[in-house]
Design a protein around this motif. Structure first.
Motif, PDB file in Angstrom:
ATOM      1  N   LYS A  85      -4.530  10.984   6.568  1.00 35.88           N
ATOM      2  CA  LYS A  85      -5.419  10.647   5.456  1.00 35.88           C
ATOM      3  C   LYS A  85      -5.438   9.155   5.158  1.00 35.88           C
ATOM      4  CE  LYS A  85      -5.153  15.095   3.050  1.00 35.88           C
ATOM      5  NZ  LYS A  85      -4.809  15.781   1.758  1.00 35.88           N
ATOM      6  N   LYS A  86      -4.250   8.522   5.130  1.00 31.87           N
ATOM      7  CA  LYS A  86      -4.209   7.136   4.669  1.00 31.87           C
ATOM      8  C   LYS A  86      -3.320   6.243   5.517  1.00 31.87           C
ATOM      9  CE  LYS A  86      -5.304   8.264  -0.119  1.00 31.87           C
ATOM     10  NZ  LYS A  86      -4.923   8.136  -1.538  1.00 31.87           N
ATOM     11  N   ARG A 131      -5.271  -0.907  -1.865  1.00 29.78           N
ATOM     12  CA  ARG A 131      -6.154  -0.033  -1.102  1.00 29.78           C
ATOM     13  C   ARG A 131      -6.000  -0.319   0.389  1.00 29.78           C
ATOM     14  NH1 ARG A 131      -9.102  -2.452  -4.794  1.00 29.78           N
ATOM     15  NH2 ARG A 131     -10.295  -3.593  -3.231  1.00 29.78           N
ATOM     16  N   PRO A 132      -5.946   0.709   1.201  1.00 29.65           N
ATOM     17  CA  PRO A 132      -5.725   0.516   2.636  1.00 29.65           C
ATOM     18  C   PRO A 132      -6.801  -0.304   3.320  1.00 29.65           C
ATOM     19  CG  PRO A 132      -6.336   2.791   2.147  1.00 29.65           C
ATOM     20  CD  PRO A 132      -6.052   2.133   0.833  1.00 29.65           C
ATOM     21  N   TYR A 139       0.877  -1.162   0.000  1.00 27.69           N
ATOM     22  CA  TYR A 139       0.000   0.000   0.000  1.00 27.69           C
ATOM     23  C   TYR A 139       0.917   1.214   0.000  1.00 27.69           C
ATOM     24  CZ  TYR A 139      -2.579   3.906   1.835  1.00 27.69           C
ATOM     25  OH  TYR A 139      -3.093   5.153   2.024  1.00 27.69           O
TER      26      TYR A 139
END
Length: 319
Positions: free
Chosen positions: A111-112, A83-84, A59
């Motif tokens: 954010k991620k 995708r996380p 990721y």
């Protein structure tokens, strides 16, 4: 060719790029029961830990390797995540990243960051080499959101990574350590529980500082021997068969004689250990004059432009 990421605080995966192969960066996760039941593999530790039984967890943050996607790994037989949210069902997340800033970014990016997607009770094992006090902060922040943490830095150079003969120093809850030791043996042949979180990083730092000091000593004495007219290859033979030998001399001197300076970790990246040692010396008021002198030798080599070489680069002048 995969381009170098624009920011040093971002996650890097050496399985994806030869650019980072020597630095041993990457991250992977595994299911505990699956890993325990899988035969040991000889794949390089940083190159997916084991392509045969690990899901290689990819990721990458935005603006990362924009020429690399899941298909790159699929061709190598590695299941990659893009995708996380795909990490929400894992039991254990292993991080192997360049420095503490990168670890914090990967885990806590607002954010991620991974922690937004991991289920409560997930165990995070950081095999990176990071600063002691930062490791304590990471553990504290993870605990607040119900995640478990072990710091488990490894040592043994690239040869140990290739044949799973690394040494691993683990800090953290002893119950978690006992639960995961069998799985960790897939990566390292010697695993020692050092104590609470942070003691793994402290032990690794002690080992690295002694290694660095040994190398700095060689960098000072060997040029003196050459300047006085001694044959460097003959001096190397004597050192490595007598009381002056060390792991540093045995590993680096033969390569230096051949003009090879890429077998070990680049000095620019390894310098962080000396910074950590200096911080601990200052914060805890521990005199360390020998360490300070060794640090000066490293700084001189870096200023002379040898940062991309391994520690043998400090002795390149005798080749």
């Amino acid at each position: 060719m995969i381009r170098r990421p624009p920011r040093s605080t971002q996650s890097r995966s050496s399985a994806a790029s030869d650019v980072y192969k020597r630095q041993g960066n990457g991250c992977a996760y595994f299911d505990i029961e699956e890993l325990k039941s899988t035969p040991k593999s000889n794949n390089e530790f940083a190159q997916a830990l084991s392509e045969s039984y690990l899901e290689f967890a990819l990721y990458e943050m935005n603006e990362m390797h924009d020429e690399m996607d899941a298909s790159y790994f699929a061709k190598k037989g590695i299941n990659a995540f893009e995708r996380p949210e795909q990490f929400s069902k894992i039991d254990v997340l292993i991080l192997c990243l360049p420095d503490a800033n990168t670890v914090q970014h990967v885990l806590f990016d607002p954010k991620k960051g991974f922690t937004q997607y991991l289920k409560k009770g997930t165990i995070i094992i950081d095999v990176s080499t990071t600063e002691y006090e930062v490791t304590l902060d990471i553990n504290n922040n993870l605990g607040k959101i119900g995640l478990h943490f072990l710091d488990a830095p490894v040592s043994g150079m690239s040869a140990g990574a290739k044949d799973a003969s690394l040494s691993m120093m683990v800090g953290g809850d002893p119950t978690l350590f006992r639960q995961l030791k069998g799985a960790l043996l897939k990566m390292a042949s010697k695993i020692i529980h050092m104590g609470p979180v942070g003691t793994g990083q402290l032990t690794k730092l002690v080992n690295q500082l002694l290694f660095n000091i040994n190398m700095a000593g060689l960098a000072e004495i060997l040029p003196m021997a050459v300047k006085l007219g001694l044959d460097p290859e003959k001096v190397t033979e004597i050192i490595n068969s007598d009381t002056g030998r060390s792991y540093a001399s045995e590993f680096f001197l033969p390569n230096i004689m051949k003009g090879e300076f890429t077998k070990g970790y680049p000095m620019e990246a390894a310098y962080k250990d000396l910074i950590s040692g200096a911080k601990i010396s200052s914060n805890y008021k521990i005199p360390s004059p020998v360490l300070a002198a060794a640090t000066t030798s490293y700084q001189k080599a870096l200023l002379e432009g040898h940062g991309d070489k391994d520690k043998g680069g400090m002795l390149s002048l005798i080749h």
